[in-house]
Write an enzyme that holds these catalytic residues in place. Structure first.
Site, mmCIF file in Angstrom:
data_model
loop_
_atom_site.group_PDB
_atom_site.id
_atom_site.type_symbol
_atom_site.label_atom_id
_atom_site.label_comp_id
_atom_site.label_asym_id
_atom_site.label_seq_id
_atom_site.Cartn_x
_atom_site.Cartn_y
_atom_site.Cartn_z
ATOM 1 N N CYS A 35 -1.611 9.514 2.236
ATOM 2 C CA CYS A 35 -1.216 8.930 0.955
ATOM 3 C C CYS A 35 -2.253 9.173 -0.126
ATOM 4 O O CYS A 35 -1.944 9.089 -1.314
ATOM 5 C CB CYS A 35 -0.949 7.436 1.113
ATOM 6 S SG CYS A 35 -2.347 6.507 1.783
ATOM 7 N N GLU A 40 0.875 -1.177 0.000
ATOM 8 C CA GLU A 40 0.000 0.000 0.000
ATOM 9 C C GLU A 40 0.911 1.224 0.000
ATOM 10 O O GLU A 40 1.463 1.600 1.035
ATOM 11 C CB GLU A 40 -0.911 -0.020 1.233
ATOM 12 C CG GLU A 40 -1.867 -1.199 1.273
ATOM 13 C CD GLU A 40 -2.891 -1.174 0.155
ATOM 14 O OE1 GLU A 40 -3.110 -0.080 -0.424
ATOM 15 O OE2 GLU A 40 -3.479 -2.227 -0.150
#
Length: 476
Positions: A247, A213
């Site tokens: 993110c 991720e």
């Protein structure tokens, strides 16, 4: 490393897994319930740790760390029994129509979960929810950068969860490298692309599957007719939430010059409404996580050839950077070479929808892509002609909070996904199973030697999935 991973720790977890104790539904439910208690009963301690590490306001801590974890737990507990059921909706042909064909979801074994510092609670606990639901044992490696949260997790996990099945290991980068020398059944990593490459290299000798991720430069494309005030509010909230250290935060804005000129006053007004005349004095504005990360952002800002039109103020002593907006930013600018990961928002101008799409497609595939427009055709056109880990029209970052949607990257922004059912699948092996019937042996004898073209013709007919070839359908 505070808790060294000697052979005893890993061997003990493997022995526990082989005993089958994590397999039953009741055990998984109990552990998920205990994890729920961990979060609910220690909410204030969690908030205090997050404020110490990141100066996170209570509102953001509850929303993005605590509640998102609770929601994933509620969702997993509500659906676990269904997820664990064998899947029988399998396509069969004439030769197998009397057989018992199904898919079992089975736990992988002992998995390693490496968390990140920007959301130090939920980025370690959400993968853990999935690992527990899928029936695995797990080793957790929280980020050492957020030391208060790291220590809290190290204290609470053994109190609430089975110590035979789950271990928390603390330490720095070198300790993580040492940890990765061990063989795991799956590695789940959240963090940077640089570290992700070393994770892959470490996993390769053991052929260990990996979920990554990561991040990237997630664009916010504003085009066509738009309510500029609403767009400014949603853009500011999603960009400067957690001080831009997300993110999935919008990394830059793409819009026409006309839209930019209308957007800037709305951004100024919105930021003043959100954080007051001095954002540095606002209790709702966090801080950059470490001096190193602060200097990195300031270096990018100083090298940029763009023009600062909003913000730009900073204080090194408390790692503060004001919400900052720049215009006249080019594709080659220092701010456009890597993910910003801070409260700095460049605005790039384009002249057409096609030019904006072309710009997005020239870059690495982002973790998220945002399109703001009142025109459905604009949103649909961008969606159909781009690729990204996730997509959200007319808002930012909220898509990742819905457990029914997979969350993950594509290309350089990551591989694999989780949240809800998708995390359960990530930590499960889908085992294809067939229990054959002794009936229809007349069909089966067609495959036995001595071979003949006659038998081959009948066997091809019996095993085909072509519609109406034998009066049946492909799924039974």
């Amino acid at each position: 490393m505070n808790t060294p991973l000697d052979s005893c720790v890993l061997n003990a977890l493997r022995a526990t897994f082989r005993s089958g104790v994590t397999f039953p539904e009741q055990f998984r439910m109990t552990q998920l319930q205990n994890l729920l208690y961990l979060v609910e009963e220690n909410e204030q301690l969690i908030q205090d740790a997050l404020h110490k590490d990141l100066h996170k306001p209570k509102f953001e801590s509850v929303l993005s760390e605590i509640q998102i974890t609770l929601n994933d737990l509620y969702f997993a507990m509500e659906n676990l029994r269904t997820w664990m059921q064998p899947e029988y909706n399998i396509g069969k042909n004439l030769a197998t129509r009397m057989d018992d064909c199904f898919i079992r979801r089975e736990p992988l074994g002992v998995v390693l979960i490496i968390g990140a510092w920007n959301y130090p609670l939920h980025l370690i606990l959400l993968p853990l929810v999935a690992a527990i639901a899928a029936g695995n044992c797990a080793i957790l490696k929280p980020s050492e950068i957020c030391q208060a949260t790291e220590q809290l997790l190290a204290e609470l996990i053994p109190k609430y969860l089975s110590q035979d099945c789950y271990a928390v290991l603390c330490g720095g980068a070198e300790d993580t490298k040492s940890l990765l020398k061990n063989k795991f059944d799956h590695i789940f990593y959240t963090g940077s692309q640089v570290v992700a490459r070393s994770i892959l290299l470490a996993a390769a000798p053991h052929l260990t599957p990996v979920t990554l991720e990561l991040g990237g430069k997630s664009p916010c494309f504003i085009y066509g007719h738009i309510d500029i005030q609403k767009a400014a509010k949603r853009l500011c909230w999603s960009k400067f939430f957690n001080t831009g250290q997300s993110c999935v935060a919008p990394d830059y804005v793409l819009c026409t010059a006309q839209t930019r000129d209308a957007l800037l006053p709305a951004l100024r007004e919105t930021l003043r409404t959100f954080y007051g005349p001095d954002p540095g004095a606002s209790l709702d504005m966090g801080r950059i996580v470490t001096p190193h990360h602060w200097r990195r952002l300031m270096d990018m800002l100083e090298k940029s050839k763009g023009k600062v039109v909003i913000g730009g103020e900073s204080r090194e002593e408390d790692r503060y950077i004001a919400p900052t907006v720049l215009v006249d930013v080019q594709e080659s600018d220092a701010l456009m070479q890597e993910e910003i990961f801070g409260p700095i928002l460049p605005i790039l101008t384009i002249e057409s929808l096609e030019e904006g799409i072309d710009y997005i497609n020239r870059q690495e595939k982002p973790l998220a892509l945002y399109v703001f427009s009142d025109e459905t055709s604009v949103v649909t056109t961008v969606l159909n002609n781009t690729s990204s880990g996730g997509f959200c029209g007319n808002d930012g970052i909220v898509h990742m909070a819905l457990p029914g949607l997979p969350f993950g990257g594509v290309g350089a922004s990551g591989m694999g996904s989780y949240h809800g059912r998708w995390g359960f699948e990530t930590f499960s092996h889908r085992r294809g199973c067939m229990n054959r019937s002794w009936l229809l042996e007349r069909v089966n004898v067609l495959r036995y030697p001595p071979y003949s073209d006659y038998n081959l013709g009948w066997l091809r007919w019996a095993t085909t999935f072509k519609k109406n070839s034998w009066g049946g359908c492909s799924v039974m």
